[in-house]
Design an enzyme around this catalytic site. Sequence first.
Site, short mmCIF file in Angstrom:
data_model
loop_
_atom_site.label_atom_id
_atom_site.label_comp_id
_atom_site.label_asym_id
_atom_site.label_seq_id
_atom_site.Cartn_x
_atom_site.Cartn_y
_atom_site.Cartn_z
N GLU A 47 0.82 -1.21 0.00
CA GLU A 47 0.00 0.00 0.00
C GLU A 47 0.85 1.26 0.00
O GLU A 47 0.49 2.26 -0.60
CB GLU A 47 -0.95 -0.01 1.20
CG GLU A 47 -2.15 0.91 1.07
CD GLU A 47 -1.84 2.39 1.30
OE1 GLU A 47 -2.59 3.24 0.78
OE2 GLU A 47 -0.86 2.68 2.02
N HIS A 109 -0.20 0.48 7.11
CA HIS A 109 -0.83 1.33 6.10
C HIS A 109 0.25 2.27 5.57
O HIS A 109 1.21 1.83 4.96
CB HIS A 109 -2.01 2.07 6.76
CG HIS A 109 -3.03 2.57 5.81
ND1 HIS A 109 -4.31 2.94 6.22
CD2 HIS A 109 -3.01 2.80 4.48
CE1 HIS A 109 -5.00 3.35 5.18
NE2 HIS A 109 -4.23 3.29 4.12
N HIS A 128 -3.24 -0.52 11.99
CA HIS A 128 -4.64 -0.60 12.42
C HIS A 128 -4.89 -1.90 13.19
O HIS A 128 -5.60 -2.79 12.72
CB HIS A 128 -5.58 -0.52 11.22
CG HIS A 128 -5.41 0.72 10.40
ND1 HIS A 128 -5.78 1.97 10.85
CD2 HIS A 128 -4.90 0.90 9.16
CE1 HIS A 128 -5.51 2.86 9.91
NE2 HIS A 128 -4.98 2.24 8.88
N ASN A 162 -4.34 7.41 7.92
CA ASN A 162 -4.12 6.83 6.60
C ASN A 162 -2.63 6.89 6.25
O ASN A 162 -2.02 5.88 5.97
CB ASN A 162 -4.95 7.58 5.56
CG ASN A 162 -4.90 6.95 4.19
OD1 ASN A 162 -3.85 6.85 3.58
ND2 ASN A 162 -6.05 6.52 3.69
N ASN A 218 -5.82 11.63 2.14
CA ASN A 218 -5.13 10.36 1.91
C ASN A 218 -3.62 10.54 2.05
O ASN A 218 -3.11 10.75 3.14
CB ASN A 218 -5.53 9.81 0.54
CG ASN A 218 -5.28 8.32 0.41
OD1 ASN A 218 -4.18 7.85 0.63
ND2 ASN A 218 -6.32 7.58 0.04
N ASP A 263 -3.93 8.89 -4.46
CA ASP A 263 -3.69 8.15 -3.22
C ASP A 263 -2.41 8.64 -2.56
O ASP A 263 -2.37 9.75 -2.03
CB ASP A 263 -3.65 6.66 -3.54
CG ASP A 263 -3.93 5.78 -2.32
OD1 ASP A 263 -3.35 6.05 -1.26
OD2 ASP A 263 -4.71 4.82 -2.43
N ASN A 264 -1.35 7.87 -2.60
CA ASN A 264 -0.10 8.27 -1.93
C ASN A 264 0.78 9.11 -2.85
O ASN A 264 0.79 8.94 -4.06
CB ASN A 264 0.67 7.03 -1.47
CG ASN A 264 0.03 6.37 -0.28
OD1 ASN A 264 -0.42 7.03 0.65
ND2 ASN A 264 -0.04 5.05 -0.30
#
Length: 349
Positions: A47, A109, A128, A162, A218, A263-264
């Site tokens: 991720e 994450h 998480h 996140n 994010n 996203d990232n």
Amino acid sequence: IIYSICLSLPDISLSLIPSTRMNASREVKSVELPNCKLIKGIETGAEDLEILPNGLAFFSAGLRYPGVKSFEPDKPGKILLMDMNEEDPTVLELKMTGSNFDASSFNPHGISTFTDEDNTVYLLVVSHPDFKSTVELFKFQEEEKSLLHLKTIRHELLPNLNDLVAVGREHFYATNDHYFVDQYLRSWELYLGLAWSNVVYYSPDDVRVVASGFDFANGISMSPDRKYVYIAELLAHKIHVYEKHANWTLTPLKSLDCDTLVDNISVDPVTGDLWVGCHPNGMKIFSYDPENPPGSEVLQIQNILAEDPKVTVVYAEDGKVLHGSTVASVYKGKMLVGTVFQKALYCEL
């Protein structure tokens, strides 16, 4: 009032979220790269990833996130390492040690590194455990190929973490992608488009919200000169630029619209270019269908502070290779692309 209304309403389906926010009708126009291959040893996602200046790359693998597919929902996540200086690089799993660390509930994450004055590398990982939010602080022990767990960070202002970007050993900016913690209310938050997620600055002595009003905040990163913070707003398809001040406050500077769910964000330490892992069709991420999988897209953004930044789609495909790209990062003409729950890609640009 919103809370009371939501409690009185039935469960909703993510398919009811307005298609414009999910880009549900978008088809991917393929942009191929000739020298790419899947990375052996990554089958349950990467991720997030971060590459050190010496070419060592960390991957967070095995994320279990509510509403998103997981191929190994009963197994803990892990941190993988790759040396990008090798001719045919492979990944290895880093051993995690520490008397107070529960590896069985590790659910990594976003990640970020911080290198101290004595060249000690610290890895900060959003995790998480039991679907709560913590930041796990590790010391990287290169010779032993291991991570020594130093501390678990929890705070009431960090409920739905996140991603994060480290600005010190225990200092960071972090995104909360939701306002509500309850899963039922989180789904209504998405459906109603409540732009209530935020960015928090954390240090052992000072924790505060420094930016807010995001529709699913994010990825977060920082310019090489440490003057600007970049924030990805997933469901608004925007990347925001904030000016960072000496007292750690942030001032909004500009926003860049993107025709994709961003996203990232990784930043090239040499050029300052932004490399962004994106979801061209967000509905396919939250409603996974192996016969119609989510596609992948990588953007390169040059001169983001300019009036007209240059945005290039470096890589895009419809899911035949990668399901749901979340991150891309470059090192000496090579690129890594990670996904939320599937594989990862190694490319020579």
